[in-house]
Design an enzyme around this catalytic site. Structure first.
Site, PDB file in Angstrom:
ATOM      1  N   ARG A  44       0.817  -1.234   0.000  1.00 18.25           N
ATOM      2  CA  ARG A  44       0.000   0.000   0.000  1.00 18.25           C
ATOM      3  C   ARG A  44       0.847   1.280   0.000  1.00 18.25           C
ATOM      4  NH1 ARG A  44      -2.505  -3.671  -1.136  1.00 18.25           N
ATOM      5  NH2 ARG A  44      -4.491  -4.386  -0.276  1.00 18.25           N
ATOM      6  N   CYS A  92     -10.979  -0.818   2.698  1.00 15.52           N
ATOM      7  CA  CYS A  92     -10.405  -1.258   3.967  1.00 15.52           C
ATOM      8  C   CYS A  92      -9.822  -0.050   4.701  1.00 15.52           C
ATOM      9  CB  CYS A  92      -9.319  -2.302   3.725  1.00 15.52           C
ATOM     10  SG  CYS A  92     -10.027  -3.912   3.349  1.00 15.52           S
ATOM     11  N   GLU A 135      -5.075   2.542   6.705  1.00 13.89           N
ATOM     12  CA  GLU A 135      -4.692   2.424   5.294  1.00 13.89           C
ATOM     13  C   GLU A 135      -5.281   3.605   4.516  1.00 13.89           C
ATOM     14  OE1 GLU A 135      -5.383  -1.321   3.022  1.00 13.89           O
ATOM     15  OE2 GLU A 135      -6.311  -0.012   1.545  1.00 13.89           O
TER      16      GLU A 135
HETATM   17  N1  EPU Z   1     -11.954 -12.306   8.217  1.00 13.60           N
HETATM   18  C1  EPU Z   1     -12.737 -12.502   9.321  1.00 13.60           C
HETATM   19  N2  EPU Z   1     -13.655 -11.543   9.666  1.00 13.60           N
HETATM   20  C2  EPU Z   1     -13.791 -10.402   8.968  1.00 13.60           C
HETATM   21  C3  EPU Z   1     -12.979 -10.178   7.829  1.00 13.60           C
HETATM   22  C4  EPU Z   1     -12.065 -11.153   7.475  1.00 13.60           C
HETATM   23  O1  EPU Z   1     -12.644 -13.523   9.978  1.00 13.60           O
HETATM   24  O2  EPU Z   1     -14.627  -9.571   9.339  1.00 13.60           O
HETATM   25  C5  EPU Z   1     -11.017 -13.350   7.815  1.00 13.60           C
HETATM   26  C6  EPU Z   1     -11.462 -13.990   6.502  1.00 13.60           C
HETATM   27  O3  EPU Z   1     -12.392 -15.010   6.718  1.00 13.60           O
HETATM   28  C7  EPU Z   1     -10.150 -14.492   5.937  1.00 13.60           C
HETATM   29  C8  EPU Z   1      -9.132 -13.465   6.428  1.00 13.60           C
HETATM   30  O4  EPU Z   1      -9.740 -12.794   7.530  1.00 13.60           O
HETATM   31  O5  EPU Z   1      -9.813 -15.739   6.481  1.00 13.60           O
HETATM   32  C9  EPU Z   1      -8.748 -12.454   5.344  1.00 13.60           C
HETATM   33  O6  EPU Z   1      -9.934 -11.763   4.899  1.00 13.60           O
HETATM   34  P1  EPU Z   1     -10.128 -11.247   3.410  1.00 13.60           P
HETATM   35  O7  EPU Z   1      -9.895 -12.365   2.449  1.00 13.60           O
HETATM   36  O8  EPU Z   1     -11.418 -10.523   3.352  1.00 13.60           O
HETATM   37  O9  EPU Z   1      -8.923 -10.274   3.162  1.00 13.60           O
HETATM   38  P2  EPU Z   1      -8.395  -9.068   4.022  1.00 13.60           P
HETATM   39  O10 EPU Z   1      -6.999  -9.392   4.395  1.00 13.60           O
HETATM   40  O11 EPU Z   1      -9.301  -8.679   5.113  1.00 13.60           O
HETATM   41  C10 EPU Z   1      -7.367  -7.833   1.951  1.00 13.60           C
HETATM   42  C11 EPU Z   1      -7.270  -6.403   1.501  1.00 13.60           C
HETATM   43  C12 EPU Z   1      -8.534  -6.008   0.750  1.00 13.60           C
HETATM   44  C13 EPU Z   1      -8.753  -6.958  -0.418  1.00 13.60           C
HETATM   45  C14 EPU Z   1      -8.865  -8.387   0.145  1.00 13.60           C
HETATM   46  C15 EPU Z   1      -9.051  -9.436  -0.922  1.00 13.60           C
HETATM   47  C16 EPU Z   1      -6.005  -4.992   3.048  1.00 13.60           C
HETATM   48  C17 EPU Z   1      -6.063  -4.089   4.217  1.00 13.60           C
HETATM   49  N3  EPU Z   1      -7.157  -5.545   2.666  1.00 13.60           N
HETATM   50  O12 EPU Z   1      -8.400  -7.890   2.944  1.00 13.60           O
HETATM   51  O13 EPU Z   1      -8.308  -4.709   0.233  1.00 13.60           O
HETATM   52  O14 EPU Z   1      -9.919  -6.608  -1.131  1.00 13.60           O
HETATM   53  O15 EPU Z   1      -7.644  -8.679   0.870  1.00 13.60           O
HETATM   54  O16 EPU Z   1      -7.851  -9.747  -1.538  1.00 13.60           O
HETATM   55  O17 EPU Z   1      -4.933  -5.174   2.478  1.00 13.60           O
HETATM   56  C18 EPU Z   1      -8.520  -2.356   0.491  1.00 13.60           C
HETATM   57  O18 EPU Z   1      -7.292  -2.309   0.356  1.00 13.60           O
HETATM   58  O19 EPU Z   1      -9.238  -1.313   0.564  1.00 13.60           O
HETATM   59  C19 EPU Z   1      -9.144  -3.658   0.569  1.00 13.60           C
HETATM   60  C20 EPU Z   1     -10.399  -3.802   0.908  1.00 13.60           C
END
Ligand code: EPU
Length: 303
Positions: A175, A224, A294
């Site tokens: 990021r 996010c 972020e």
């Molecule tokens: N999870 C939970 N509860 C929640 C959210 C997530 O248990 O409320 C768990 C999910 O089940 C999963 C893990 O956490 O096992 C990761 O969740 P997710 O796949 O949704 O990915 P993330 O790490 O929360 C990142 C990026 C997103 C991007 C997604 C998909 C960041 C901060 N976030 O989210 O990017 O869309 O991966 O690849 O890097 C953004 O940058 O604005 C953004 C939304």
């Protein structure tokens, strides 16, 4: 300081100016107070003229792309805001390279590259915002980030010159890009690979499905809010802290994904900022984790 007004400078540079607008109108989460001047250049030439002219007159203009990762405070904001949305040419395909204006929506960039048989940008399916904003933030999802494919960036630098910078993945990190608020991105060039449009369309469909199932669909948010701590997910941490649904005024932590704050319709900037602070405090207390934003926060004029 030339003593010229924002309106005079914009008029001289051929850039339309609007008054009486709020940042809420230009951010996806829909909060943010009044801004004195909004400028809308529609060409690289106009941007190259107006940014240095404003700076030379002592103004500190700020750039807004899609406003998709921006949370603005109550204001009022006296420094001019420049929207890049009018610089939206492309994608112009030259061999395996796609050139796009900073104000082009990522959605158009992704779909048109797929239709032209170029693969590499499918990860960005569903990322809101513009080419310039997502390169500046090195936005990413579903295993990819802009730094994987962006190879050239054209910008107006802090001295007011239009420069072309070659970039490599190593210039970026999670990021983060090598660009600063002194740089105004006007164009980016992506290096892609020939691919099969049907396979790519299938990838887009599958990503859209995954996003729909895991992120708040159709609600106003800034994406996010927090960076993922190394090896973990901020959304998971907020979730296990029991904070989904936590609300301040019209702002609430999404019940779908813990790293999204949604505007339930009548949120103010103060509600959103207070909720961010509350989530950080509660997560620090209960999980021992210091979350870091972020999103870009504008709580006042640039100092
Ligand atoms: N999870 C939970 N509860 C929640 C959210 C997530 O248990 O409320 C768990 C999910 O089940 C999963 C893990 O956490 O096992 C990761 O969740 P997710 O796949 O949704 O990915 P993330 O790490 O929360 C990142 C990026 C997103 C991007 C997604 C998909 C960041 C901060 N976030 O989210 O990017 O869309 O991966 O690849 O890097 C953004 O940058 O604005 C953004 C939304």
């Amino acid at each position: 300081m030339s003593g010229e007004t924002v309106e005079t400078i914009a008029g001289r540079c051929g850039v339309p100016v609007e008054r009486g607008r709020t940042l809420a109108e230009f951010t996806s989460i829909g909060v943010g107070g009044p801004v004195d001047f909004v400028l809308r250049p529609t060409s690289i030439d106009a941007m190259t003229a107006v940014v240095p002219a404003l700076r030379a007159a002592g103004f500190r203009p700020r750039i807004v792309g899609g406003g998709a990762n921006l949370i603005a405070g109550q204001g009022p904001f006296h420094q001019p805001v420049i929207l890049t949305r009018g610089i939206k040419h492309g994608p112009i395909v030259e061999g395996n390279r796609a050139r796009a204006g900073s104000g082009l929506s990522v959605k158009k960039l992704v779909t048109q590259c797929v239709e032209k048989g170029l693969t590499g940008l499918e990860f960005a399916e569903g990322i809101p915002g513009t080419v310039g904003g997502t390169v500046f933030m090195n936005a990413g999802s579903y295993g990819g980030q802009m730094s994987d494919v962006v190879r050239e960036v054209v910008l107006v630098d802090d001295t007011g010159r239009l420069v072309t910078r070659q970039v490599a993945p190593a210039d970026f990190s999670y990021r983060r890009s090598p660009f600063t608020s002194a740089d105004t991105i006007v164009e980016a060039v992506f290096e892609l690979t020939p691919g099969d449009p049907n396979t790519m369309r299938e990838t887009l469909r599958s990503i859209a499905e995954r996003r729909l199932a895991s992120q708040p669909p159709g609600e106003r948010s800034a994406g996010c809010v927090f960076k993922n701590p190394k090896g973990d997910s901020a959304g998971r941490i907020v979730d296990v802290a029991g904070l989904k649904g936590l609300a301040v005024g019209g702002a609430s932590v999404s019940t779908v994904h813990g790293n999204f704050i949604v505007n339930r319709g009548d949120a103010t900037a103060a509600d959103v900022l207070e909720l961010i602070a509350l989530v950080k405090r509660k997560v620090a207390e209960s999980q021992g984790v210091a979350l870091e934003e972020e999103v870009i926060l504008w709580t006042g004029d640039p100092s």
